[in-house]
Design a protein around this motif. Structure first.
Motif, PDB file in Angstrom:
ATOM      1  N   SER A 279       0.818  -1.218   0.000  1.00  0.00           N
ATOM      2  CA  SER A 279       0.000   0.000   0.000  1.00  0.00           C
ATOM      3  C   SER A 279       0.848   1.263   0.000  1.00  0.00           C
ATOM      4  N   THR A 280       2.051   1.196   0.561  1.00  0.00           N
ATOM      5  CA  THR A 280       2.917   2.376   0.579  1.00  0.00           C
ATOM      6  C   THR A 280       3.549   2.643  -0.780  1.00  0.00           C
ATOM      7  N   SER A 281       3.425   1.685  -1.718  1.00  0.00           N
ATOM      8  CA  SER A 281       4.015   1.844  -3.052  1.00  0.00           C
ATOM      9  C   SER A 281       2.960   2.030  -4.130  1.00  0.00           C
ATOM     10  N   ALA A 282       1.720   2.318  -3.722  1.00  0.00           N
ATOM     11  CA  ALA A 282       0.626   2.399  -4.688  1.00  0.00           C
ATOM     12  C   ALA A 282       0.848   3.491  -5.721  1.00  0.00           C
ATOM     13  N   ASP A 283       1.588   4.545  -5.350  1.00  0.00           N
ATOM     14  CA  ASP A 283       1.809   5.616  -6.317  1.00  0.00           C
ATOM     15  C   ASP A 283       2.762   5.190  -7.428  1.00  0.00           C
ATOM     16  N   GLY A 284       3.409   4.013  -7.291  1.00  0.00           N
ATOM     17  CA  GLY A 284       4.282   3.494  -8.334  1.00  0.00           C
ATOM     18  C   GLY A 284       3.595   2.509  -9.250  1.00  0.00           C
ATOM     19  N   ILE A 285       2.277   2.517  -9.232  1.00  0.00           N
ATOM     20  CA  ILE A 285       1.519   1.568 -10.046  1.00  0.00           C
ATOM     21  C   ILE A 285       1.730   1.809 -11.533  1.00  0.00           C
TER      22      ILE A 285
END
Length: 533
Positions: A279-285
């Motif tokens: 969830s902490t890496s969702a902006d890297g989708i």
């Protein structure tokens, strides 16, 4: 377009012990991480290596089992996320396979071939993004990344974008990537709302392809939620329809608390794969979506032509390895060979409330009206309505749960559903979805009404025969009942705010059969109290 060398011609078979399998639990779905280099590091495909570069990561993108053998699509990346297969890989390839529940695997040197044929038709991509209450603002968080990927994509493929919760909302129809990016930028994104009906949304996304050909169709499904509200659509309904329409599904699951298994099955059964992102890496989708887009025309085709699927093996486990200069990169993948049964034990949420006193179901009229329509169309169909209240209610929780369930049942009856089609139950505050209600969404989901179809083939009735205070005791009790010839399991619950474990005997097609069995338990085993469900 990448070009791949024919690395091996004559496959040969040997027996080996089970390999060490990597990349197939719920939250690790790629191969080993890439090594560091002086370049920009990436675990996902972002381009093509212009010159010789060391392989660092292998990823299986999807696969099928046919009468001709095993077919896999795979990419080999350097530590910068650049594809290197087209440069020629002089090392050794090994493909190992076996039934997922057996400890014996066969191995062979597969055919890895290319170049890929020139593309003669466009790809059709449907991108769906979770905007339900449980998505925690996912849509707003990743929309800029999705826009950026699409704005930089120059192929002539067509894109459709939708959001979903209990219902599906179209952002744009079939457009070029740059136009779809512009449509997403110009759309006013609504706040998260509604219970996630994931499988229903998937089916809506698949129907977008109904007027397309049955090739080059890809559904990219991004979710941070479990399915909580799909009553009329199952996992296997989704897989069956995707196969009929020739749609490859890629599920991108955000967060470790979301169940991975059903999404992995849906992806792998349709020729795609599951990507799990913290969830902490969702902006890297954007990196994952870019890999899915680029890999459609930049991958190696891997074949095992002498494979013959063994009988009684519902899921094939494959392990692909590439060895060069004493270094091994590998990935593991599962391919469903036959349909895996998915049984819904808990009901789909048909209404949820802000607190224990709220009984307003106006927000859920459309879904309940559809449910009533389906029940009236088949008057032999039966449904169980189950009321729940929040864990802060203890003394009259069962009564409050019944009242809430009856409120929903009365609405269905007012629309024309027959009395005999509806069965009402209350679980009171014994089955909260969240033990600690830290926000309004969790409180709402604890105060809910569920619906579950009663299908005799599913043996829907059960008997609660005991309550114990620990999981260890519960396990022993279940074993004792199984030795007596009963189907048994235990389930955690709350009693006056304290945890307990219910011992449940299941496998009864009708309430009458369960009642008869319960009476026999009283006389045969001294069961003093029981509860039918």
């Amino acid at each position: 377009m990448l070009r791949f060398l024919l690395l091996s011609i004559l496959p040969f078979c040997v027996l080996s012990h089970a390999p060490q399998l990597r990349g197939q639990d719920d939250d690790v779905t790629t191969g080993p991480g890439s090594s560091s280099s002086g370049k920009t590091s990436s675990r996902y495909l972002r381009g093509v290596a212009p010159e010789e570069s060391a392989p660092a990561l292998l990823r299986i993108l999807g696969g099928h089992v046919t009468t001709a053998g095993i077919s896999l699509q795979a990419i080999v990346l350097d530590s910068s996320g650049l594809e290197v297969s087209h440069l020629g890989l002089p090392g050794k390839w090994t493909l190992e396979w076996g039934c997922a529940d057996r400890n014996r695997y066969e191995a062979m040197e597969p055919i890895v071939q290319g170049p890929l044929p020139p593309r003669s038709a466009v790809n059709h991509y449907q991108i769906m993004i979770d905007n339900s209450l449980t998505s925690q603002g996912l849509l707003t968080a990743i929309a800029p990344s999705v826009r950026e990927v699409l704005s930089g994509y120059s192929e002539s493929d067509s894109f459709s974008i939708s959001t979903f919760s209990q219902t599906t909302t179209e952002v744009c129809g079939w457009e070029l990537a740059v136009d779809a990016s512009r449509s997403l930028a110009e759309t006013k994104l609504s706040a998260p709302k509604g219970i996630p009906a994931v499988y229903t949304a998937m089916m809506s996304g698949l129907r977008v392809f109904d007027k397309k050909s049955t090739t080059n169709n890809i559904l990219i499904f991004v979710t941070a939620s479990d399915d909580l509200a799909s009553l009329d659509v199952s996992v296997n309904d989704v897989v069956r329809y995707a196969k009929q329409r020739g749609v490859t599904m890629y599920v991108i699951k955000i967060g470790t608390s979301v169940r991975g298994y059903p999404y992995r099955y849906i992806s792998e059964a349709t020729g795609g794969r599951l990507y799990s992102i913290h969830s902490t890496s969702a902006d890297g989708i954007d990196s994952v979506i870019k890999e899915i887009l680029l890999s459609r025309n930049n991958h190696a085709e891997v074949f095992a032509t002498k494979f013959h699927p063994s009988t009684g093996c519902p899921t094939l486990q494959v392990h692909l390895l590439y060895t060069h200069n004493n270094r091994v990169i590998a990935d593991t993948f599962s391919i469903p060979v036959s349909t895996v049964p998915f049984r819904r034990y808990n009901g789909a949420i048909v209404a949820a409330f802000d607190d224990t006193t709220d009984s307003n179901i106006q927000e859920y009229y459309s879904g309940l009206t559809l449910l009533a329509t389906n029940l009236m169309a088949d008057t032999l169909r039966r449904i169980r309505i189950i009321g729940h209240v929040g864990s802060e209610i203890t003394s009259n929780a069962t009564r409050r749960g019944f009242e809430r369930a009856r409120h929903v049942a009365d609405f269905l009856k007012a629309l024309g559903v027959r009395d005999e089609q509806i069965e009402i139950q209350s679980r009171g505050s014994s089955k909260p979805m969240f033990l600690e209600q830290v926000d309004g969404t969790q409180k709402m989901l604890n105060n809910r009404v569920e619906a579950l179809y009663i299908t005799p083939a599913d043996d829907p009735y059960s008997i609660v025969v005991d309550y114990v205070v620990s999981e260890q005791i519960a396990g022993t009790k279940v074993t004792d009942w199984e030795k007596r010839g009963y189907k048994a399991y235990f389930e955690a619950a709350l009693n006056d705010g304290r945890p307990e474990y219910e011992i449940i005997l299941w496998g009864y097609k009708t309430r009458e059969a369960a009642q008869k069995a319960a009476s026999e338990l009283r006389s045969k085993y001294g069961v003093k109290e029981y509860l039918l469900r």
